[in-house]
Design a protein around this motif. Structure first.
Motif, PDB file in Angstrom:
ATOM      1  N   ASN A 753     -22.157  92.418  71.747  1.00 24.61           N
ATOM      2  CA  ASN A 753     -21.998  90.972  71.830  1.00 24.61           C
ATOM      3  C   ASN A 753     -20.592  90.625  72.324  1.00 24.61           C
ATOM      4  O   ASN A 753     -20.408  89.735  73.154  1.00 24.61           O
ATOM      5  N   LYS A 754     -19.612  91.362  71.826  1.00 23.82           N
ATOM      6  CA  LYS A 754     -18.223  91.164  72.254  1.00 23.82           C
ATOM      7  C   LYS A 754     -17.877  92.009  73.474  1.00 23.82           C
ATOM      8  O   LYS A 754     -16.799  91.855  74.047  1.00 23.82           O
ATOM      9  N   LYS A 755     -18.788  92.950  73.829  1.00 22.92           N
ATOM     10  CA  LYS A 755     -18.563  93.907  74.915  1.00 22.92           C
ATOM     11  C   LYS A 755     -17.231  94.642  74.704  1.00 22.92           C
ATOM     12  O   LYS A 755     -16.354  94.676  75.577  1.00 22.92           O
ATOM     13  N   LYS A 756     -17.136  95.237  73.533  1.00 26.63           N
ATOM     14  CA  LYS A 756     -15.854  95.792  73.119  1.00 26.63           C
ATOM     15  C   LYS A 756     -16.061  96.946  72.143  1.00 26.63           C
ATOM     16  O   LYS A 756     -16.934  96.894  71.275  1.00 26.63           O
ATOM     17  N   ILE A 757     -15.250  98.011  72.321  1.00 19.62           N
ATOM     18  CA  ILE A 757     -15.203  99.090  71.331  1.00 19.62           C
ATOM     19  C   ILE A 757     -14.343  98.609  70.174  1.00 19.62           C
ATOM     20  O   ILE A 757     -13.170  98.278  70.355  1.00 19.62           O
ATOM     21  N   ILE A 758     -14.932  98.538  68.984  1.00 16.57           N
ATOM     22  CA  ILE A 758     -14.210  97.962  67.852  1.00 16.57           C
ATOM     23  C   ILE A 758     -13.606  99.030  66.934  1.00 16.57           C
ATOM     24  O   ILE A 758     -12.775  98.707  66.088  1.00 16.57           O
TER      25      ILE A 758
END
Length: 763
Positions: A753-758
């Motif tokens: 959803n954030k297009k991000k590695i968290i």
């Protein structure tokens, strides 16, 4: 014999020592060079292996990003494209992935990678799941999903939740007040060291139980799944058992299958509900009625909401009594005398109100409009004059005393609606009947003049209240209406078949159109909640008793064998907010004895469009994706046992959350799933302890408890990628253990959803 002198011997020894030193130096250099060579190769090969692992991560993210967002399951490319039986990436003892090979320009294998993508929403969120009260599992909050208590035991389970809620081992309790502000039930200790002890504000849900939300103060969350090892008594062994079943990253955006925001049952207005049901194919009247019923189910008053439709009104269903039976038309006896014709009413009219609820209802001061009653300051004189006129006629007089007839009409100067007497109450499941005190006699003289006479009566017997009823709407008088239209004080009241019930504050409680009665029957309801003209039926009079047409089984929610014992279960108005979407099944849909039905599938299509989550933001933490959850995780849901979890898995994938009910009377696995989901409605037991056996509520009991807690969509994925630098020395296209020169494992948690590695880890 040759003898060496001392000097020559020393030289030889010195040479030998020098040669030894050179040998040692050379050997050391060779060892160091070999070590350096190996170390350099390992670093170089490790970097190459890491690059191969990164390729695996990038490929997995690409598959996740391009995946459809309607629902997520193990048939999606992000999962199935990487599956195989060659590599065990999550160390659970079973191979789960396959190798992807990388070749140089000459076609030689120089590396490979394997990838496993796990759905974090298919796991237990150790920050958002778990309640110390294991018995509190009404399905209201994700905290009612237990944290693998079946595997870890109650003691460890308790320690996990306590750790999350405070170092003192006592849980803080969090929720929201009426203004949607977060409030805390503290343990009376300054846990966060800020010098302030949190006030013990009461935070309860709709059933009077405490509910938990986010950790607060030093009741900090777990930042990664591995931190659970810090819990007292947990240890490495337990972690190895559950590491693939837990997460700290899962959340649900509370969107339906089409990525649309769901309608909040607790905050949406009438127009939002009406537009939705109309668009779903419900008629305008039914969409209006269901929308009003939802609003009245959740509000805290007992005042029905009202909408004007054409010349009538639709009122929402509240926990109020209902108009139930009307005796509007009586039999008339006609006699010919010298002076003309006498038409006499036989018996009295009545109107009945029904309380189908398990609580006594106070109706003192309520008002019924649509019933004409006479008012007079001197009824004795009215009756005396009427008797005098009738005596004259019966004695053969052809000239009627005009003074007597004028006095009758003069004494009856106005009409009243019916007002329920003070302190009137209807016991549970009982009736309030209003009978008649007036019998009408009409004399039609030969010259066409119409003279109304009134006589006392008390009919039917045993009514709770009596009124002087001339008509329950003039239209109900049938052929007599023609004569009554010649009477001055009746002339202004047109023909009408409507009746209205108001409470003592003037609020419209019910508006009904009823059908034409006959002299020998009454008009009566089957389902007392119905209000249309076609919802009244003719039957023998039954004041104070269930109507002859009272047939709760026709809606299919009760059987013919048990309806008499369980029909009251159909009447439930919460007068508080929805705790679970499953409570929509209590909403009456304005069909006889039918509420919104899910377990049979009739209204199932609407479920995915609603929510009742108390939002802090748009995300709901800890929901379980039923398409990707393991058997162990599914069994953490309320009331989901081993048998049900197995049937859920065999019936996957589910496109919408409502499909977890399976298919009623269906074949195959989804038919079996429906039988398992509804089993508590067919076991001849009172499973919910409400004194009713095998009712609709029990058939949907499991569904109602878990529907708030599950999803079919996912947002965070754990990607495990193993890269290897290899050399296929024998060129056989296979890589043996000794041909692996470097290896690197990368684990990332990716939020699409954030297009991000968290979160990221390298091993």
């Amino acid at each position: 014999m040759l003898k060496l002198d001392g000097n020559r011997g020393d030289v030889i020894i010195l040479v030998i020592l020098v040669l030894l030193l050179i040998f040692l130096f050379t050997s050391t250099m060779l060892v160091l060079f070999n070590f350096w060579t190996k170390t350099t190769s390992k670093i170089i090969f490790g970097k190459e292996a890491k690059n191969f692992a990164k390729i695996g991560i990038e490929n997995a993210i690409w598959e996740i990003d391009k995946d459809d967002r309607d629902y997520d399951c193990f048939l999606d490319n992000w999962r199935k494209n990487f599956e195989g039986d060659e590599v065990d990436l999550n160390n659970d003892g079973e191979n789960d992935s396959k190798w992807f090979y990388i070749n140089d320009k000459k076609g030689n294998i120089i590396g490979r990678y394997a990838v496993l993508v796990e759905d974090e929403c298919g796991k237990i969120n150790i920050n958002a799941n778990g309640n110390l009260n294991l018995s509190f599992n009404e399905g209201h909050s994700c905290f009612e999903i237990n944290i693998l208590e079946k595997i870890l035991g109650k003691s460890i389970y308790h320690n996990i939740v306590s750790f999350r809620y405070g170092e003192d081992g006592k849980p803080g309790k969090a929720g929201f007040d009426d203004n949607n502000n977060q409030i805390i039930i503290s343990d009376g200790i300054d846990n966060d060291g800020d010098g302030i002890i949190d006030e013990p504000d009461e935070c309860i849900d709709e059933d009077g139980e405490f509910y938990y939300l986010k950790p607060y103060g030093d009741d900090r969350p777990f930042f990664s799944p591995s931190e659970i090892k810090m819990v007292k008594g947990f240890g490495e062994k337990n972690y190895e058992r559950v590491k693939n079943l837990i997460t700290t990253f899962s959340y649900d955006r509370d969107l339906n299958r089409y990525e649309e925001k769901r309608i909040d049952l607790n905050t949406a207005d009438f127009q939002a509900f009406f537009n939705f049901f109309k668009n779903q194919g419900y008629s305008e009247i039914q969409a209006t009625q269901i929308s009003l019923n939802i609003i009245d189910f959740r509000d805290k008053d007992s005042i029905p909401s009202v909408k004007k439709i054409g010349h009538g009104y639709i009122t929402g269903i509240e926990d109020v009594p209902y108009l139930n039976e009307i005796d509007a038309v009586k039999e008339w006896e006609k006699r010919h005398l010298a002076a003309g014709i006498i038409i006499e009413e036989i018996g009295g009219q009545f109107i009945e109100i029904f309380n189908p609820y398990p609580e006594e209802k106070d109706i003192s001061g309520w008002r019924i409009e649509g019933v004409l009653t006479f008012f007079s300051n001197n009824w004795d004189e009215v009756f005396q004059n009427s008797q005098g006129v009738i005596n004259d006629v019966l004695n053969g007089e052809t000239e009627i005393d005009q003074n007597k007839t004028n006095q009758i009409t003069k004494l009856i100067s106005r009409f009243n609606s019916i007002t329920i007497k003070p302190n009137a109450k209807i016991p549970p499941f009982s009736f309030y009947t209003i009978g008649d005190l007036i019998r009408i006699v009409i004399i039609v003289l030969e010259d066409g003049k119409v003279i109304p006479l009134l006589f006392p009566i008390r009919d039917p017997d045993n009514c709770q209240q009596y009124e002087r009823i001339i008509a329950i709407n003039p239209g109900s008088l049938g052929f007599i209406a023609e004569f009554l239209s010649h009477i001055p004080f009746l002339r202004t009241h047109g023909l009408d078949f409507t009746i209205k019930l108001y409470d003592n504050k003037g609020n419209l409680v019910e508006f009904c159109e009823y059908s034409l009665d006959t002299p020998y029957t009454t008009v009566q309801k089957n389902d007392p909640r119905m209000r249309g003209i076609s919802d009244w039926f003719l039957g023998p009079p039954s004041p104070g008793e269930l109507n002859a047409c009272f047939q709760p089984w026709i809606g299919g929610e009760f059987g013919k064998a048990n309806w008499l014992a369980v029909w009251p279960s159909s009447f439930y108005v919460k007068n508080n907010q929805f705790s679970t979407v499953g409570e929509l099944s209590f909403i009456h849909k304005m069909e006889h004895w039918k509420t919104l039905n899910f377990w049979k599938g009739e209204d199932r299509k609407i479920i995915d469009y609603f929510t009742c989550y108390k939002k802090v933001d748009d995300n709901i933490y800890g929901r379980i994706n039923i398409n990707t959850a393991s058997k162990e995780v599914l069994e953490c849901l309320p009331m989901v046992d081993e048998s049900l979890s197995e049937k859920i898995i065999l019936s996957r994938p589910f496109k919408e959350i409502s499909e977890i009910l399976g298919i009623y009377n269906g074949e195959g696995e989804k038919g079996k799933l429906n039988e398992e989901m509804t089993k508590y409605g067919f076991d001849l037991k009172d499973n919910d302890m409400d004194f009713f056996i095998d009712i609709e509520k029990e058939k949907e009991m499991i569904f109602s408890k878990i529907i708030n807690l599950v999803t079919t969509k996912s947002n965070v994925f754990k990607i495990i990628s193993l890269g290897q630098k290899v050399q296929d020395k024998n060129n056989n296209g296979k890589i043996e253990d000794d041909e692996v020169k470097g290896e690197k494992k990368i684990i990332v948690w990716y939020d699409r959803n954030k297009k991000k590695i968290i979160y990221k880890r390298e091993l």
